[in-house]
Design a protein around this motif. Sequence first.
Motif, PDB file in Angstrom:
ATOM      1  N   UNK A  29       0.818  -1.213   0.000  1.00  0.00           N
ATOM      2  CA  UNK A  29       0.000   0.000   0.000  1.00  0.00           C
ATOM      3  C   UNK A  29       0.853   1.265   0.000  1.00  0.00           C
ATOM      4  N   UNK A  30       1.920   1.254   0.803  1.00  0.00           N
ATOM      5  CA  UNK A  30       2.769   2.440   0.885  1.00  0.00           C
ATOM      6  C   UNK A  30       3.436   2.732  -0.454  1.00  0.00           C
ATOM      7  N   UNK A  31       3.846   1.693  -1.158  1.00  0.00           N
ATOM      8  CA  UNK A  31       4.498   1.878  -2.454  1.00  0.00           C
ATOM      9  C   UNK A  31       3.506   2.442  -3.461  1.00  0.00           C
ATOM     10  N   UNK A  32       2.276   1.928  -3.443  1.00  0.00           N
ATOM     11  CA  UNK A  32       1.253   2.446  -4.346  1.00  0.00           C
ATOM     12  C   UNK A  32       0.977   3.918  -4.066  1.00  0.00           C
ATOM     13  N   UNK A  33       0.945   4.279  -2.785  1.00  0.00           N
ATOM     14  CA  UNK A  33       0.708   5.683  -2.430  1.00  0.00           C
ATOM     15  C   UNK A  33       1.863   6.571  -2.888  1.00  0.00           C
ATOM     16  N   UNK A  34       3.085   6.084  -2.714  1.00  0.00           N
ATOM     17  CA  UNK A  34       4.250   6.850  -3.149  1.00  0.00           C
ATOM     18  C   UNK A  34       4.274   7.021  -4.662  1.00  0.00           C
ATOM     19  N   UNK A  35       3.778   6.026  -5.384  1.00  0.00           N
ATOM     20  CA  UNK A  35       3.759   6.102  -6.852  1.00  0.00           C
ATOM     21  C   UNK A  35       2.854   7.227  -7.331  1.00  0.00           C
ATOM     22  N   UNK A  36       1.816   7.524  -6.563  1.00  0.00           N
ATOM     23  CA  UNK A  36       0.934   8.639  -6.903  1.00  0.00           C
ATOM     24  C   UNK A  36       0.310   8.516  -8.275  1.00  0.00           C
ATOM     25  N   UNK A  37      -0.076   7.324  -8.644  1.00  0.00           N
ATOM     26  CA  UNK A  37      -0.705   7.111  -9.942  1.00  0.00           C
ATOM     27  C   UNK A  37       0.253   6.695 -11.034  1.00  0.00           C
TER      28      UNK A  37
END
Length: 274
Positions: A29-37
Amino acid sequence: MDEDASTGAERAGRPPLAGPPGTGVVVPRAVAALAGGEPATAVWRNELGGLTFRLGADRYVKWVARGTPGLDLAAEAARLAWAAPATPVPRVLGQGADDDGSWLVTAAMPGRSAVEHDARRAAVAVGLGLRRLHDALPVARCPFTWSAPDRLRRARDRLATGRGGPATWSAEHRGLSVTDALAVLRDPPPVERPVVCHGDACVPNTLVDDDGAWVGHVDLGSLGVADPWADLAVAAWSTEWNVGPGYTDEVYAAYGAAPDRERIAYYRLLWDLG
């Protein structure tokens, strides 16, 4: 390169190590959030289970599950920030943790992993790059250590908890018992000269340009002052896992050192135990 690092490790007679993670990796989840789309593409899994993702075109994030021993991304961030003024390493963009794990975000660097290049040029880049790193980093100002006594103490602690042991060691060391191996390591050879070591200067952690010339290093989580052979012995060894047999002397020659068999044997055994 057709073989990943795990296959090369098996060919060299040791358990699988790090390599591309393959398909089906769940993005934390944290990686997906950091990716920002932006796309988050898994590009590497290390031997302890940590994952590296490419975020878009210009960032990478290392992620490790909470409670994973041996991977301290906050410590790596501190080492990268310290080393960055003197040698080409990734620029730290962020670091943090949550209930699932911890992460380290860095800017992309020019070049690509030496495992993607011609084997001989990769070996030369490993040796030359390591020499340039050792020459560039200021020993007197380094706040970190990677000394043999400190590493041996950690290895003892690790073995005492049931982690590691002969089944996880290289083929050349599996005939030793834990007691025998610790006895061999009890008295390290005198330090040839103190340098700031990378801590894992293997082929995948060496970056090269399209011509195979060294351009930088990644994965400096163990950086610290030690004997240069603590790095050099394992850097040359890694060519056997990652590009095949016959290239260790290329590493030593590019570094500018004649093989020191006593120190090579000592630091390779210490590496296995650690």
